[in-house]
Every structure is written in C-alpha cells, then in structure tokens.
Enzyme design. Structure first.
Site, PDB file in Angstrom:
ATOM      1  N   HIS A 260     125.422 -30.994  32.210  1.00  0.00           N
ATOM      2  CA  HIS A 260     124.520 -29.852  32.404  1.00  0.00           C
ATOM      3  C   HIS A 260     123.212 -30.065  31.633  1.00  0.00           C
ATOM      4  CE1 HIS A 260     127.028 -27.066  34.619  1.00  0.00           C
ATOM      5  NE2 HIS A 260     127.998 -27.067  33.720  1.00  0.00           N
TER       6      HIS A 260
ATOM      7  N   GLU B 291     126.771 -27.481  38.501  1.00  0.00           N
ATOM      8  CA  GLU B 291     128.153 -27.926  38.293  1.00  0.00           C
ATOM      9  C   GLU B 291     128.358 -29.339  38.830  1.00  0.00           C
ATOM     10  OE1 GLU B 291     130.990 -26.718  36.729  1.00  0.00           O
ATOM     11  OE2 GLU B 291     129.575 -25.318  35.817  1.00  0.00           O
TER      12      GLU B 291
ATOM     13  N   HIS C 198     131.136 -32.886  29.993  1.00  0.00           N
ATOM     14  CA  HIS C 198     130.780 -31.889  31.000  1.00  0.00           C
ATOM     15  C   HIS C 198     129.480 -31.170  30.612  1.00  0.00           C
ATOM     16  CE1 HIS C 198     131.842 -28.754  34.076  1.00  0.00           C
ATOM     17  NE2 HIS C 198     131.120 -27.989  33.272  1.00  0.00           N
ATOM     18  N   GLU C 199     129.443 -30.665  29.403  1.00  0.00           N
ATOM     19  CA  GLU C 199     128.252 -29.917  28.973  1.00  0.00           C
ATOM     20  C   GLU C 199     127.032 -30.837  28.881  1.00  0.00           C
ATOM     21  OE1 GLU C 199     128.552 -26.822  29.155  1.00  0.00           O
ATOM     22  OE2 GLU C 199     130.740 -26.708  29.097  1.00  0.00           O
TER      23      GLU C 199
END
Lengths: 505, 505
Positions: free
Chosen positions: B270, B296, B266-267
């Site tokens: 980003h 997101e 997830h990170e």
C-alpha cells in the site's frame, strides 16, 4: 448565560481545533515525521495557521468583543468567561495593529531565518546569520512601535507578551540582586571545583535502562500515563493537546547519567501543570499555564528544588544503583547528591547548573535591552556577548557556536522570552519557602510520598490555568507578590553549604 | 489557466489541510495517544470534520462547479484538473441529496455503534449489537434511496462509492467463477491438510528481532524511510499525509513468525503505491489510489504474489534463518515456502490464507445483497452467516464472535466495501500475468532486484493516483479490462502444484 459570549463560542472552538491540530503536527515533526515530509506538511500547517487567525480575528468576533467590553455585559460574565475575553482582547491588541501583509512576511522570514541560524551554528559562522537577525529585529522593532503605549519602551511591549506582571524596572531590580549576590558566589565556587567529584556521571549508561528509569521517575513524580506519553526528540520539550493529552520528550546520552533524568523531571513538572488544569478550562483560551514564568516555575520546582534534593533521592537512590551496579555501587547517596548539584561558570545555557543558570539569562536580557534601545549593532553582538561572559562568568566562548549562536529563540523572533526562565526559578523558590512553612515538605519527600505536594500545587496553582496572572497566584498562595529574595537566599544557602564556604556575617 | 478552477483552489486546499490533520489524529489515535485523551480529542476531530465538509460543500464551490460542467470550460482544463472536478462532483453527488441533519445523526450513530460492536464481539453477544446494526442499515437504505438512479438497486449505489467500475452483474459473474472453481479446490485441499507441516511457525520468536527483520523486509521491498515510518498498532494499517509521508503499522505476535512479516509486506505494498503517486497530484482530490480494489491489488501483489513466492525468499531466507537459528536451522526453504502457503477452510477473514480468502468475501457480499434486497432480517443474519460458512467452507463458526461479529466494517456503516478485497487479489493476478510476459519477473526476484518491478508499477499504475479508474489502468497496462480468469488460473495452478493434486483434463 451571556448571549454575546455564546455567539463567540463557535469561533473560539474552531480556533482551539486548529491550534490543537498544529500542536499535534509539531509533536509529530519533533518526534517521528519522516525527514522528507517537511515541505508538503508545512503547506498544511500554513493553512491551519491562517485558519486559526481567521477564526479569531474577523469582523464578527471584533464586533462581539466590542460589545462584551461594556460594563453591563461584563457583569453577566463568569470569572472564567471574563478571563477568556481578556485573553482574546490581548490577542487583538497584539495583532490588530500589525498590517497582515507585514505579519505574513515576518512569519515567512522566521521560517527561513530559523534554518539559516541552524546552519550558521553548525558552521560556526555568525556572519551568515547576521543579515537575517538584522531583518528580524527590524520587524520586531516595527511591530513594537505599532503597539507601544505612551512612556513605554519597545522592549517592554515584547516583555509584556510573555508576562504582564514584569516590566523593565521589575526585571532590572530582580537581575541586579542576582548579579550582586550570585556572581561573587559563583567565583568563589569555581575556585573549589575539585572538592566535588562527578566523574561517575560520565561512565557508560545503557540507554534502554535509562529510558526505563526515566519512565519510573515520571510515574514516581505523578505523571499520569493514561493522560500522557513520553516520546524522544533532539531537544526535550512538553506539549499538550488538552489536559487529558500531555506529552513530554527526552533524549538519552550514553555517557551522561543525569542529562535524561533531570530533563524528564523538568518536563514532567510542566506536564503536571497541564494535566491538573481544570476540565472546565482546558480547550479554552485560558486552558494553559498562567505565564511562561509560572510554567517554568513548576518544571524547575520539580527538577531542581525537589529533584536535586537529598530527601527526594533517599527512598529511590538504591533503585538507581541497582539499575547500574557496576557504575554506582561505590557512589554513596551524598556523593551522588553533591555530583548532581556541582556548579561552575559555563558557556552553554541549556547545560548550565542551577547556580550559573540565571547569569546566562541576565546576559541575554541585557543584550536584548541594548538591541531595542539601539545601543548595539548586529555586527557588534558577538563581541558584546563574549565580553559579558568574561565579565560575569570569567570565561570567554571560544567561538560563536558556543556563544551568541547557541540559542534558537532569536532566529524566530522571540525576544523578551529569556527572562521567563529566571522568573520561573525565583517563583519556584518563593513557593517552596511557603510550602516548607505549611507542610512537612522534606518528610513527604523522604517518605516517597509526593501526593500532598502535587495536590497542593494542583489546588493552589495548576487548576486555575491562565485565569490568574503570576502575581495573583503568588499573592493567593504565598501572601505576597513576586519577591526574588527567596531565590537568592535559596541559592546562597544551598551552595554555601554544598561547598563549605565561609558564611558572610 | 482556467479562472474558475483557480477560484476553486483555496477551497480544495483548505479541505486538504483539514483532511491531513484528521489523518494525523487517526494515526496518533491508533499508535500512541494516551487512553483517556479520546473524549477531548474527538471534539477537535468533530470540528475538523465539519470544517472539511464546509470547505467542499458550500454555495461558492457549488456555483463554480456548475460553471465548470460547461463544455467550453471543460476544454480549457488539464486532464488532472478534469479528474479533480470529477472527484469533487462525485462528493457532491454522494452528499448533496442527504439532509445534513440525517447525515450528522448517522455519523453520531456510527461512533456509538462501533463501540457497541467492539463490546458485543468481546462479549460474544450479537443481540447487543443487532439494534444498532438495524439502525445503521436503515440509514444506509434511506441514503441509498436518496441517491438511487433509475433501474439501479440500492446496493449498487453503495458499491459505486468504492469502485465505479463494478456493478452487481460484474461482481456476480466474478464471484460465480470463484465459487465454481475454488470451493471444490479448497475441499480437495482440506483432505490433504497433513501433507504440509507448519509447526515451525508457532515457536517462540523474539519480538525485537521480528521488528528488526520486518524493517529489513520493508526496505528490501523498497519502502523509503525518508518518506515514511513504521509504527505499531492493534491492527496493521497504512495511512498517508501525502506522498512524502506514508505510514504503516505492524503488530508482533511472539508465537507466530509469519503474522508480522506478511502484514508488513502487505502494508508496504500500500505504502509504495502512495509514495509513488506523482508530486503534482499529491494533496489534491486525486492524490490517492485509483480505488480501494486497485490499492488492495498492490498490497496483495507484494504480500502474496511476490512475498509468498519461492523466488522472493531465495536470496533472503538465509537471513531469516540466521535471525532465528534455533527455530529454523532444520527448516529448508521449500519447507518454509510450503508452510507460508498452506491453505485450509477458515473462520476468520483477516487470518485467512490466499485460497480461502475470496470465499470469506463472497459470503459477505451475498449477505449484503440480501440485506439491501430486504431478503433477510437482522435477527436471521447469524444463522444465514453460519449456514454459508458450512456450505462453502465446510465449517460452522462455534459462536458469533468468530462469525458475524468478526468484522468492524458494518458497525460504522461500510457496506459494499468487502468486494474490493477480492477485486484487489484478482487485479494483482491480472497484472502479474502481464508482467511475467514482458519482463524476467522471477529472475528479478531471484536476483534480489525488485527495482524494475517497483518502477514498472510506479510508471504504469502508481504515479497516476486517482486520475484513472480501475478499468482504465488495467486496459492501459494489460491491454484488457478486469478479467477474473487470471486470478482463478493463478490460484488453481499454485495450489494444485502445492498439494500435488490431480489436474483436471
């Protein structure tokens, strides 16, 4: 409260904030920033540096500072406020006479020349660095000329930036004593090199265990992990954001047991100084150590005087043996203590032992004096360097990478800084001699109780930050100003005993 | 080049430098600063925040900005410059109408209330937090009132701070669809909870190995370690200093295999966004992502659409099994894929699966609307919260710590933010549907070749930074503006198949 001083505060606080931010970027750069970040981040740092300067050097501050020089104004200032004003005045004296354009050019030059130096050292090519060194020296000479007072030598201007208590004549005297006493001692010892075995130090030492043991050593000495962290970097250093955030780094070498241990004790000595500075001083212009020399005195006090003593290791050596039983089970405490104190003439300053260390400093000091007295050309420097190593140490660097190119200082214009290292060692000895007189120093170490030692240093030195200078601190603590005799005696006693040398009568 | 824009640059660059410094302090605080540093460091942060504001909001900038609104001036600006001006104008619109005194009071309040919230959550005591929440909401209502335009609702002002493309009517429509389709699906699935085994996930997984595997996953996805670092913190997050220094964190839980893995994917999603923003935009006001929702979308695209797909794991699952042979040797790829996609009604948003996640958001959105429409008192909030969880999820929080106190957002005044998370998931599905049409998406994943996927996202989304808004990007990439149907279809298809549910005709 003095109204003019109140007016000054917002400027000082802004400067503090920008300086703290720059320090954090410095820490980050040395310990973790990704390698490609530099170009973009340096833009941020440039702006922070500019804003730092602007917040201190501007018409408002200049005019308030002028008012505060008035006798009546001075009367209504506290001692701390007076010290802050004095420090600010020093900054003005250092910078006001230099045309901003030249100062900026110089800062840009040092960025480039530092990189050029790193490459030249790597390539072992002095000629690639020489033109940059020449330019830097030209700027430093020019800047010194702007600031030089009557009867003052340019080099003295540079020295005064690092410690107002030491002029050329003081250093000449100090270093003369060292040369006279230590060079012959070092020559004696180099004949007896084989009498101390240190081969155990170069076995394989697991790095995770080193890391853990070094952390233990830090805590043992008194490093407060609630107010500090240990990082890793290519070269160990200490950096503080304020007295509640003091950071040290170490580097770990698999086949060298003592490197990381004594580095971390050294840095922890710096850190204790910073952590113990009074809350009322931190985040002000006098919220750091009294001088570079004073700071080095504390790191060397812990690294050498405490850290290389038998008394220090008595309660904890078994823990080190337990950490590396295969390597150390047959190495007695005495064997280990002899090993960590083994001395020999050496080429590299940062790896030098306690005895040869000041000789490295003297060589640099003498060369810096020659440079600023225009007694040597840039081209001749390597030759001069090598000759001095031969004369004083009896060895000649095989190349410039291990000679004149070894230190980073000159590449960013730091001339006059090296003497601080030797001053630090001498101050440490002077304080040590005094402490042994007034407390059961060795008993504390043997008992594993460093608290009274640490508290004494805190209450007599650390807490004052930069509100006193080196000599004021020494006078208040030991009853006399700087006196190199303690250092010479300490080295002579220690090494004569260690190598079973004949004692001169 | 436009002269007025040139005049603006030094102000923008100063603001950038202060903002970057604050980001570094934020990173440092979350990942390594010593615990007692906070009080002193917050003084530094306060000054940097003030200086940031002053460098953007001042008479000079205001007057230049006014001149730049002129049509003729606009003509001579580049697209990037126009976007920067628009962004700056937005900042003025947000802040200029709020009296500085109130703004400062509010910021001081949020510092306190964030701590109060943390304690209240720990103590499971909503009443201790309620008075602070009440004050924060009063300020937010007052601030919204200063800014509200004709026919606009106060909550809409807050929503617009996070994404200009979504008004209440858009979100109502979006969430209505989700409720209609997903709540029944979730209920169906909760009846079949036993059909998917996930017990393997809760065995003991060595943390050093987790750290190493997560690092591998990051590199596999395309995280560039020359331009970023991975740290550790209590809650995973992404933070950038600029496009060449993007940092992510993870946390490792010994008895939970997937937690750290999907957090880091997830990170990293980003991070890829930030790393791919064009060099010409980084360090400007449009040097970040287009919107929170867009950001997101990228993290969730990698975490859920890619990271939880069988195609992604096909080439690398064996490496995971080799890392933990004892735990995983009997777990087939299909077994693992089912496990990481297991869904169920849940109480905690941050731990929710892909299917129940939007329901958590809807509950918060509906409550925020009620708050700003004055339809609920602070006292009644826990009851309203719990009832909605019962209605939509079929479960009731056993206490407020697992209910209304779970999220930090409200404690520092972030209302209107939650919808971004759901928008992100929906945008990811919309982009995914398009990408599957124009490239052999699944084949790339199966072949372990993420480069074409990453490059497509870079060239069609990331590189533009914030020069386009969410709908402009979606229109340019997929040919249509935001359309939640793709998201609903994606979830229905995926979970119907996963749980072998009857497909409605």
């Amino acid at each position: 409260m003095n109204k003019n001083f109140e007016k000054l505060k917002p400027y000082l606080e802004k400067a503090m904030a920008f300086e703290t931010a720059r320090n954090l970027f410095e820490w980050d750069d040395q310990t973790q920033a990704p390698i490609e970040a530099a170009d973009y981040t340096s833009k941020v740092n440039g702006i922070l540096a500019d804003e730092y300067m602007k917040s201190l050097i501007n018409d408002d501050v200049r005019s308030i500072l002028k008012k505060l020089q008035d006798d009546k104004e001075q009367e209504s200032l506290s001692d701390t406020e007076k010290a802050i004003i004095k420090e600010l005045k020093k900054t003005y004296d250092q910078l006001e006479s230099i045309p901003p354009k030249e100062y900026r050019e110089f800062n840009e030059l040092t960025l480039v020349s530092n990189r050029k130096w790193a490459k030249a050292r790597k390539d072992n090519n002095y000629d690639d660095f020489a033109p940059y060194l020449e330019k830097i020296i030209q700027y430093k000479k020019k800047f010194a000329k702007y600031r030089v007072k009557k009867n003052q030598k340019p080099y003295e201007v540079l020295l005064s930036d690092f410690d107002e208590c030491f002029e050329i004549q003081d250093l000449d005297l100090f270093f003369h004593k060292i040369k006279e006493e230590i060079i012959p001692l070092l020559k004696e010892i180099s004949k007896k090199a084989d009498t101390i075995d240190k081969s155990y130090n170069y076995l394989n030492y697991d790095i995770d265990k080193q890391r853990e043991f070094c952390r233990y050593l830090c805590g043992y000495i008194g490093f407060d992990f609630n107010r500090g962290v240990i990082g890793e970097s290519a070269h160990p250093f200490t950096l503080q954001l304020h007295n509640h955030d003091v950071r040290i780094t170490d580097r770990y070498i698999e086949d060298n047991l003592e490197s990381a241990m004594f580095s971390i004790i050294h840095e922890a000595g710096h850190a204790l100084y910073e952590m113990n500075i009074d809350d009322s001083l931190t985040q002000t212009l006098v919220g750091g150590g009294a001088s570079m020399g004073m700071h080095e005195s504390q790191s060397r006090f812990f690294e050498n005087i405490i850290g290389r003593s038998k008394e220090f290791w008595e309660p904890i050596y078994s823990k080190l043996v337990d950490t590396y039983p295969d390597n150390l089970k047959n190495i007695s405490l005495d064997h280990f203590i002899n090993g960590i104190n083994k001395a020999a003439p050496s080429l590299i300053r940062t790896e030098a032992d306690e005895l040869s260390y000041p000789i490295h400093i003297i060589i640099r000091y003498e060369i810096e004096k020659m440079i600023f007295d225009n007694e040597v050309s840039i081209k001749e420097l390597p030759e001069v360097w090598n000759k001095k190593y031969q004369d004083y140490m009896g060895i000649t660097p095989p190349d410039d990478a291990q000679g004149i190119l070894q230190d980073t200082h000159w590449s960013y214009g730091e001339f006059g800084y090296f003497p601080s290292y030797a001053i630090g060692s001498a101050v440490a000895s002077q304080i040590h001699a005094h402490m042994k007189d007034i407390m059961p120093f060795d008993e504390y170490l043997k008992g594993g109780n460093l608290t009274p030692i640490r508290e004494y240093l805190r209450d007599s030195i650390h807490k004052y930050g930069a509100t006193k200078n080196t000599n004021q601190i020494l006078k208040d603590v030991t009853g006399e100003e700087f006196n190199a005799d303690y250092y010479v005696k300490y080295l002579k006693d220690k090494y004569t005993k260690l190598y079973n040398l004949e004692v001169e009568k």
